[in-house]
Motif scaffolding. Sequence first.
Motif, PDB file in Angstrom:
ATOM      1  N   ILE A   1     -10.386   1.162   2.309  1.00  0.00           N
ATOM      2  CA  ILE A   1     -10.258   0.600   3.811  1.00  0.00           C
ATOM      3  C   ILE A   1      -9.325   1.692   4.665  1.00  0.00           C
ATOM      4  O   ILE A   1      -9.079   1.467   5.790  1.00  0.00           O
ATOM      5  CB  ILE A   1      -9.553  -0.637   3.971  1.00  0.00           C
ATOM      6  CG1 ILE A   1      -8.318  -0.740   3.313  1.00  0.00           C
ATOM      7  CG2 ILE A   1     -10.481  -1.517   3.281  1.00  0.00           C
ATOM      8  CD1 ILE A   1      -7.545  -2.045   3.581  1.00  0.00           C
ATOM      9  N   GLY A   2      -9.269   3.088   4.016  1.00  0.00           N
ATOM     10  CA  GLY A   2      -8.614   4.286   4.825  1.00  0.00           C
ATOM     11  C   GLY A   2      -7.129   4.402   4.313  1.00  0.00           C
ATOM     12  O   GLY A   2      -6.720   5.256   4.978  1.00  0.00           O
ATOM     13  N   GLY A   3      -6.856   3.962   3.271  1.00  0.00           N
ATOM     14  CA  GLY A   3      -5.498   4.293   2.846  1.00  0.00           C
ATOM     15  C   GLY A   3      -4.445   3.612   3.278  1.00  0.00           C
ATOM     16  O   GLY A   3      -4.572   2.658   3.831  1.00  0.00           O
TER      17      GLY A   3
ATOM     18  N   SER B   1       0.822  -1.394  -0.112  1.00  0.00           N
ATOM     19  CA  SER B   1       0.085   0.119   0.065  1.00  0.00           C
ATOM     20  C   SER B   1       0.961   1.236  -0.030  1.00  0.00           C
ATOM     21  O   SER B   1       0.338   2.508  -0.395  1.00  0.00           O
ATOM     22  CB  SER B   1      -0.903   0.041   1.225  1.00  0.00           C
ATOM     23  OG  SER B   1      -0.073   0.260   2.370  1.00  0.00           O
TER      24      SER B   1
ATOM     25  N   SER C   1      -6.155   0.766  -1.590  1.00  0.00           N
ATOM     26  CA  SER C   1      -6.330   0.802  -0.105  1.00  0.00           C
ATOM     27  C   SER C   1      -7.050   2.056   0.418  1.00  0.00           C
ATOM     28  O   SER C   1      -7.579   1.884   1.506  1.00  0.00           O
ATOM     29  CB  SER C   1      -4.733   0.890   0.370  1.00  0.00           C
ATOM     30  OG  SER C   1      -4.428   2.032   0.042  1.00  0.00           O
ATOM     31  N   THR C   2      -7.551   2.782  -0.742  1.00  0.00           N
ATOM     32  CA  THR C   2      -8.357   4.138  -0.148  1.00  0.00           C
ATOM     33  C   THR C   2      -9.649   3.674   0.504  1.00  0.00           C
ATOM     34  O   THR C   2     -10.291   4.276   1.164  1.00  0.00           O
ATOM     35  CB  THR C   2      -8.454   5.295  -1.289  1.00  0.00           C
ATOM     36  OG1 THR C   2      -8.966   4.525  -2.498  1.00  0.00           O
ATOM     37  CG2 THR C   2      -7.035   5.565  -1.711  1.00  0.00           C
TER      38      THR C   2
END
Length: 541
Positions: A36-38, A23, A33-34
């Motif tokens: 699930i929050g980056g 990530s 990954s953005t």
Amino acid sequence: MGYVAPAPLAPDLRSIDARDLPSRNDSLTAQLSTVIGGPVGEHALIGRVRFWTPLRVLFAFTVIFLALGWTAKAGCIQQTDDGNGGLTLDWNNGRQYVAMCYSDTVPLYGAERLNEGAFPYKKSWTESTPDGGTETRYMEYPVLSGLYQYVAMQIGNVWDHLPLPGAMSVVVYFNVVALGLCVGWLITVWATSRLAGRRVWDAALVAVSPLVIVHMFTNFDALATAFAATGLLAWARRKPVLAGVLLGLGGAAKLYPLLLLGPIVVLCLRISPAGLRLRDIDSVEAARSWLRETPLGAATLAVVAALGTWAAVNLPIAALYPEGWREFFRLNTTRHADPDSIYNVITSFTGWAGFDGSIGHGEPPTILNAVSLLAFLAACLGIAYLALTAPRRPRLTQLCFLVVAAFLLTNKVWSPQYSLWLVPLAVLALPHRRILLAWMTIDALVWVPRMYYYLGEDNKGLPEQWFTGTVVLRDLAVLGLCALIIYEILRPQDDLVRRDFVDDPAGGILDRAPDPLLPWLPQFLRPKEARVSSRPACVPD
């Protein structure tokens, strides 16, 4: 002025900083990954999560894609009224091709006489041939795959006699087979994640491959991938006998796991010049020491264990039912070029009659068999030359991928589910996510024109060239992967796996072994760097 922590510090603040963080260093994963929050934080403690460990996340991904794969085949196990008050599978109007849900498992249940409760290799039957004659047939699969089908059939029969929700016996059989294949692929993902070392997240591409959706339940190949992956894992953990046993079992299910022994032997030859001096082994203890402590001794143990295991599985069937046991070899000798083979592609576009011209049913294509074998052997010699002369010893999985890819590209048979063989090896050999996903997608999409070509132009299907054209694209994609792997073998500084002083996570006794001068080889076969230096392949820990 001092500061006081609001709560006691965690008792263990260790972080697995060496783990690869896709990530943060892979643009594709960073974008995904953005959701699930980056990307993971720059100062995050890695490896401290209690439940959602990488392996459990990989298993969750795998189960989701296996469920999608079962759903893709579910259309072919739908039941309908047969008009006589009974049930039959709804394969009307070419449904298996239109819905693209075809699976060999379903027709093989009747074709291999499993519906009669027959023991594979013992049961024979007579079939009509295209030329108007007849021939005696037996179970056409290698021993372990045939026995797997038999066990699945027996489990299905037990299910039918239990007070549980029922269905046609072929439907229950398909689901039992599918459950076993799911276990096989979960084992493949587990072993691949362990072989990946610090790049554990590379195994996610095995879990979420588009080929899982399309081909996981097309045939029985997940059995072989499980044995192949665990065999390589046993080798990585320096257990050559166990590695040989697992690869031998894989070879009893499908041929390709035995091909992985070739790269092991070649790499051990490269780093074992002293191991060739067999005359120095003058006692039993010296022989044991040689087998335990030298790379070539370990390779010998693996090869002997593999061949011994393969023989132990096959010999009882060969002795009791020789004709049934030979059926697999007979069919592979007499069958012509598969629709997915490069030889059929050439025929499709040029009208070429093939090396053997027009031959009758059951007549072996002798010239095609010889050309296919010689082409594969030539490719293997080229791979061995590359392994011996590369400036730095190649990683084991790089050579394994090249050998299996060469086998598929030169062979007269490339059944669509064979592409699953390449998935774990590709992920370990060339962990470039965008490139691998592009190849897997191309390979999976070959299924669409294949199904509509089988439907037939009279039924609004596609012409053959639409299908063979996509086969060309798939072959070019595999050749592209081979070219990239060869490039990284020749330029090891560009190999993502070997960053941060890593050598070969799957190498076992090969890992971190120095490249010797190899005085026993002719000059043209010695590694370029080893001609002037015998320095270690990497900086030791």
